[in-house]
Write a protein that holds these residues in place. Structure first.
Motif, short mmCIF file in Angstrom:
data_model
loop_
_atom_site.label_atom_id
_atom_site.label_comp_id
_atom_site.label_asym_id
_atom_site.label_seq_id
_atom_site.Cartn_x
_atom_site.Cartn_y
_atom_site.Cartn_z
N GLN A 172 0.82 -1.21 0.00
CA GLN A 172 0.00 0.00 0.00
C GLN A 172 0.86 1.26 0.00
OE1 GLN A 172 -2.69 -0.37 3.32
NE2 GLN A 172 -3.59 -2.26 2.56
N LYS A 173 1.92 1.24 0.79
CA LYS A 173 2.82 2.41 0.83
C LYS A 173 3.48 2.63 -0.53
CE LYS A 173 4.13 3.00 5.70
NZ LYS A 173 3.93 4.47 5.66
N TYR A 174 3.95 1.53 -1.13
CA TYR A 174 4.61 1.67 -2.42
C TYR A 174 3.64 2.17 -3.50
CZ TYR A 174 6.83 0.52 -6.82
OH TYR A 174 7.34 0.59 -8.09
N LYS A 175 2.41 1.64 -3.48
CA LYS A 175 1.42 2.08 -4.46
C LYS A 175 1.18 3.58 -4.36
CE LYS A 175 -3.27 1.21 -6.11
NZ LYS A 175 -4.52 0.44 -5.89
N LYS A 176 1.07 4.08 -3.12
CA LYS A 176 0.84 5.50 -2.93
C LYS A 176 2.05 6.32 -3.40
CE LYS A 176 -0.36 8.87 0.68
NZ LYS A 176 -0.66 9.06 2.12
N LEU A 177 3.25 5.84 -3.06
CA LEU A 177 4.47 6.54 -3.49
C LEU A 177 4.58 6.53 -5.01
CD1 LEU A 177 6.99 5.12 -0.86
CD2 LEU A 177 6.22 7.49 -1.04
N LYS A 178 4.26 5.41 -5.59
CA LYS A 178 4.34 5.28 -7.04
C LYS A 178 3.43 6.27 -7.75
CE LYS A 178 2.81 2.06 -10.61
NZ LYS A 178 2.23 0.74 -10.85
N GLU A 179 2.16 6.34 -7.29
CA GLU A 179 1.18 7.19 -7.95
C GLU A 179 1.44 8.67 -7.73
OE1 GLU A 179 -2.51 5.86 -6.41
OE2 GLU A 179 -2.61 4.04 -7.65
N GLN A 180 1.88 9.04 -6.52
CA GLN A 180 1.99 10.45 -6.17
C GLN A 180 3.37 11.05 -6.45
OE1 GLN A 180 0.68 10.96 -2.11
NE2 GLN A 180 -1.39 10.22 -2.53
N ILE A 181 4.42 10.22 -6.44
CA ILE A 181 5.77 10.78 -6.54
C ILE A 181 6.60 10.15 -7.65
CG2 ILE A 181 7.97 11.05 -5.31
CD1 ILE A 181 6.38 11.35 -2.73
N ILE A 182 6.72 8.80 -7.65
CA ILE A 182 7.67 8.15 -8.55
C ILE A 182 7.27 8.30 -10.02
CG2 ILE A 182 8.80 5.98 -9.14
CD1 ILE A 182 8.33 5.09 -6.24
N VAL A 183 6.04 7.87 -10.36
CA VAL A 183 5.62 7.92 -11.76
C VAL A 183 5.57 9.35 -12.30
CG1 VAL A 183 3.71 7.44 -13.33
CG2 VAL A 183 4.43 5.70 -11.70
N PRO A 184 5.00 10.34 -11.56
CA PRO A 184 5.04 11.71 -12.08
C PRO A 184 6.47 12.21 -12.34
CG PRO A 184 3.45 11.57 -10.30
CD PRO A 184 4.19 10.25 -10.32
N LEU A 194 5.39 4.99 -17.52
CA LEU A 194 6.39 4.14 -16.89
C LEU A 194 5.75 2.85 -16.43
CD1 LEU A 194 9.30 3.84 -15.82
CD2 LEU A 194 8.48 4.78 -13.67
N ASP A 195 6.24 1.73 -16.93
CA ASP A 195 5.72 0.44 -16.52
C ASP A 195 6.44 -0.01 -15.26
OD1 ASP A 195 5.46 -0.40 -19.92
OD2 ASP A 195 3.79 -0.19 -18.54
N MET A 196 6.11 0.61 -14.14
CA MET A 196 6.75 0.24 -12.88
C MET A 196 6.20 -1.10 -12.41
SD MET A 196 8.80 2.70 -12.09
CE MET A 196 9.05 2.62 -10.32
N PRO A 197 7.04 -2.02 -11.95
CA PRO A 197 6.53 -3.30 -11.46
C PRO A 197 5.75 -3.12 -10.17
CG PRO A 197 8.86 -3.06 -10.93
CD PRO A 197 8.48 -1.87 -11.78
#
Length: 369
Positions: A172-184, A194-197
């Motif tokens: 859950q933490k990674y999903k939130k980080l991915k959507e809000q910070i990493i992918v942008p 970005l096809d993040m795993p």
């Protein structure tokens, strides 16, 4: 040859001007290098619609639609050739999504190794992850999760064990980080999706499979008393009820490679009808989508524009689609996760637009919508 002496700026200029020689030698030449590299890892030549020309044309359509700007914005530390091949890699990975068995077999290590077009590109990826950790508003725990997952290659359950958390909490933490910070951050720098795993929560998967098993058992008749068996046999509509229950639970499959004669593939498009990537390209290649048509029914597909602005600009087209489905009850419409790819929206953004579709029997929505 003369063209081998051109600078990156001259090559880009040639792309924009439609210079056939430059495009042939540089664009298709560079893509051919990338294709040979990725073919060794993913055996592309053995897979339908993953031949070199299909993938290269798909990439060209995307770049032409954006006036080749994704190539112009490449990092000064990376050559145009490397940057172009890296972009081509995204096209390859996107196409591989439609081959569930093959794509599912790609490990996290394989994913990171796909950056190894050159050692410089791998270093560039690592540096971008480090930049996220250094400059994004993250606490120590979040920084550690990103570092362990993206740079060190730990699995979610291993991270959970070290941090005293559950794998589900890490996911859950990674999903939130991915959507809000990493992918942008990556989209801003790469100008592509970005096809993040995903971090897979193994306990959640086991629970889901167990629940599905229980559901199947509750539907199937269980041996019991003679009276029970007689009651079941007396129910003439049992098969119909079973089919109705299964139909209510139906959701759009993640990967659609073929359709029944009465099924329609519903995909996100752009108003220009440039079906150059993702589900739109599949619709064009397999299900009759027409280049230049960005809205409505075309072959065994239906286009809903998602690239023209915010969520509210999509709503009228969704409402139009729902009305069309109601008028064509002989067809079943399989809605893909429109707008959640290159358009950059999330499931939470788009799914409310389909609230009126919940009661329409011939519209099938993605899981969770």
């Amino acid at each position: 040859m003369y063209y081998q002496r051109l600078s990156d700026e001259e090559i880009l200029s040639g792309f924009r001007e439609g210079d056939a020689d430059i495009i042939r030698e540089y664009f298709y030449g560079y893509c051919q290098v990338g294709y040979n590299i990725f073919d060794q890892r993913y055996q592309l030549r053995e897979k339908e619609n993953l031949d070199f020309m299909s993938l290269a044309h798909q990439y060209a359509l995307y770049l032409m639609e954006h006036d080749w700007k994704p190539l112009e914005d490449h990092s000064p530390n990376v050559s145009l050739k490397t940057w172009l091949i890296n972009g081509f890699r995204y096209v390859v990975l996107d196409a591989l999504k439609w081959y569930r068995k093959e794509y599912g077999s790609i490990t996290f290590e394989d994913y990171l190794m796909s950056f190894d077009v050159t050692s410089d590109l791998r270093l560039q990826f690592n540096k971008m992850v480090e930049d996220v950790c250094d400059h994004a508003p993250l606490d120590r725990q979040e920084r550690l999760i990103i570092d362990m997952l993206l740079l060190q290659g730990f699995k979610s359950k291993e991270i959970a064990a070290q941090m005293g958390m559950t794998p589900s909490a890490i996911s859950q933490k990674y999903k939130k980080l991915k959507e809000q910070i990493i992918v942008p951050y990556f989209r801003k720098n790469f100008d592509m999706d970005l096809d993040m795993p995903e971090v897979m929560d193994e306990m959640a998967i086991l629970h889901r499979e167990a629940t599905m098993g229980e559901a199947k058992m509750s539907i199937a008749p269980m041996p019991g008393s003679m009276a029970d068996m007689a009651a079941l046999m007396a129910c003439e509509d049992m098969d119909f009820i079973r089919e109705e229950i299964m139909e209510q639970k139906r959701t759009t499959p993640e990967f659609i490679t073929e359709l029944q004669p009465n099924e329609i593939f519903v995909f996100g498009s752009n108003l220009k009808g440039m079906h150059g990537g993702g589900a739109a390209y599949i619709a064009y290649r397999k299900f009759g989508a027409i280049m230049g048509q960005g809205v409505g029914l075309q072959g065994q597909s239906y286009a809903i524009p998602t690239m023209q602005g915010g969520v509210e600009t999509i709503r009228p087209y969704v409402d139009e689609f729902i009305a069309f489905a109601k008028e064509n009850k002989n067809l079943t419409f399989l809605v893909t996760r429109i707008g959640c790819g290159i358009a950059g929206f999330t499931d939470d953004d788009i799914s409310p637009l389909f609230e009126k579709a919940h009661d329409v029997e011939n519209i099938v929505l993605p899981p969770g919508w």
